[in-house]
Design a protein around this motif. Structure first.
Motif, PDB file in Angstrom:
ATOM      1  N   ALA A 178       0.819  -1.219   0.000  1.00 14.46           N
ATOM      2  CA  ALA A 178       0.000   0.000   0.000  1.00 14.46           C
ATOM      3  C   ALA A 178       0.849   1.263   0.000  1.00 14.46           C
ATOM      4  O   ALA A 178       0.495   2.254  -0.649  1.00 14.46           O
ATOM      5  N   VAL A 179       1.983   1.246   0.699  1.00 13.65           N
ATOM      6  CA  VAL A 179       2.805   2.452   0.795  1.00 13.65           C
ATOM      7  C   VAL A 179       3.386   2.857  -0.560  1.00 13.65           C
ATOM      8  O   VAL A 179       3.690   4.034  -0.786  1.00 13.65           O
ATOM      9  N   THR A 180       3.506   1.919  -1.490  1.00 17.16           N
ATOM     10  CA  THR A 180       4.022   2.254  -2.818  1.00 17.16           C
ATOM     11  C   THR A 180       3.024   3.078  -3.627  1.00 17.16           C
ATOM     12  O   THR A 180       3.394   3.681  -4.635  1.00 17.16           O
ATOM     13  N   PHE A 181       1.751   3.096  -3.204  1.00 13.97           N
ATOM     14  CA  PHE A 181       0.725   3.878  -3.892  1.00 13.97           C
ATOM     15  C   PHE A 181       0.531   5.254  -3.261  1.00 13.97           C
ATOM     16  O   PHE A 181      -0.346   6.010  -3.676  1.00 13.97           O
ATOM     17  N   GLN A 182       1.337   5.586  -2.257  1.00 10.33           N
ATOM     18  CA  GLN A 182       1.107   6.790  -1.470  1.00 10.33           C
ATOM     19  C   GLN A 182       1.175   8.066  -2.310  1.00 10.33           C
ATOM     20  O   GLN A 182       0.460   9.032  -2.043  1.00 10.33           O
ATOM     21  N   SER A 183       2.017   8.076  -3.321  1.00  9.04           N
ATOM     22  CA  SER A 183       2.153   9.273  -4.153  1.00  9.04           C
ATOM     23  C   SER A 183       1.121   9.327  -5.272  1.00  9.04           C
ATOM     24  O   SER A 183       0.989  10.351  -5.950  1.00  9.04           O
ATOM     25  N   THR A 184       0.372   8.237  -5.467  1.00  8.66           N
ATOM     26  CA  THR A 184      -0.594   8.155  -6.573  1.00  8.66           C
ATOM     27  C   THR A 184      -2.031   8.263  -6.093  1.00  8.66           C
ATOM     28  O   THR A 184      -2.858   8.893  -6.750  1.00  8.66           O
ATOM     29  N   PHE A 185      -2.321   7.647  -4.943  1.00  6.69           N
ATOM     30  CA  PHE A 185      -3.690   7.563  -4.445  1.00  6.69           C
ATOM     31  C   PHE A 185      -3.871   8.404  -3.187  1.00  6.69           C
ATOM     32  O   PHE A 185      -2.915   8.705  -2.472  1.00  6.69           O
TER      33      PHE A 185
END
Length: 284
Positions: free
Chosen positions: A221-228
């Motif tokens: 989930a943390v890899t989506f922090q800049s997108t979502f």
């Protein structure tokens, strides 16, 4: 499969221990009795189970068969995979730069476990929603007067039966989840989820389809922090442990189909509404 396998073994082992060593009278004595008033202590107890969504289902099934009310079992089923200490620590390490996600995951997990349990109680009270298998008839007698050595032998028998009952559904769920990960690009998901509310739906669907273990999902989930948005990431971290492909297959193996469909609808609706409210509160 490798990620879920140890937790499945843990779950069926705990389930087999309950079958062999814990009597129906003990379950009834320690389970809160008073309908809706039992939901809060049940959610607190759920936080003590260091198991993920794969492991908790056979445990809950065994507890219900031993006399635990259905709605209390559901609180355990949806609450334990989020609230347990291992998940707390993994989420903390993944999001230590922004603890909002950690607090939201734990807070919403606790509130939603109580709410979902309450809805199930209102709909079903304490009706029996479990499927019956041949093993139930073979082993559904008390072993409390047997010697410890015999109980451990029976525990191994129960564990073997339950593992083969459950393992085939875990395998099917893993096949579907890995197929999704192999054929659907993460870039496609990010493009679809560019809007606030569509991103919440996309992340809930993503959580369901990729079927990550709750002990590891925070690092994805943390890899989506800049997108979502923060709210959609929280949706991913709350919805996935409650409902994904793997545990849907396992739920269908243990519970009546109509009940599983209703439970899926209740979980999906309550999580989405809770994220909607959370989104309004944080404004981002």
């Amino acid at each position: 499969m490798l990620e879920a396998f140890p937790f499945l073994l843990l779950g069926v082992f705990v389930s087999a221990l309950i079958q062999s060593f814990v009597s129906e009278e003990t379950i009834r004595r320690f389970t809160p009795k008073k309908g809706y008033l039992a939901l809060f202590p049940a959610a607190v107890m759920a936080a003590l189970f260091p198991v993920c969504e794969c492991a908790i289902i056979p445990v809950v099934r065994r507890l219900i068969k031993k006399g635990m009310p259905l709605h209390i079992g559901i609180v355990f089923l949806v609450g334990a995979p989020i609230l347990n200490p291992i998940v707390f620590l993994s989420t903390y390490y993944a999001f230590r730069s922004d603890l909002t996600v950690l607090y939201a995951r734990m807070g919403l997990g606790f509130i939603l476990a109580i709410l979902i349990g309450g809805i199930i109680y209102a709909l079903y009270k304490n009706r029996d929603m479990l499927k019956r298998s041949n093993h139930d008839h073979e082993h559904n007698h008390s072993h409390n007067n047997e010697q410890p050595a015999s109980k451990w032998k029976l525990t191994m028998y129960h564990m073997t039966d339950e593992f083969f009952d459950t393992g085939k559904f875990l395998l099917l769920g893993a096949l579907l989840a890995s197929s999704f990960q192999a054929f659907v690009s993460r870039d496609v998901i990010a493009a679809i989820g560019s809007e606030v509310w569509s991103s919440t739906l996309v992340m809930m669907a993503f959580a369901y389809l990729v079927s990550l273990c709750s002990e590891a999902d925070a690092f994805v989930a943390v890899t989506f922090q800049s997108t979502f948005s923060t709210a959609s990431i929280v949706a991913f971290l709350v919805y996935g442990p409650m409902l994904d492909i793997k545990n849907t297959m396992m739920l269908l193996a243990y519970f009546k189909k109509k009940f599983v469909l209703v439970l899926m609808g209740v979980i999906t609706g309550t999580v989405f509404i809770a994220i909607f409210i959370f989104q309004l509160l944080i404004g981002g």
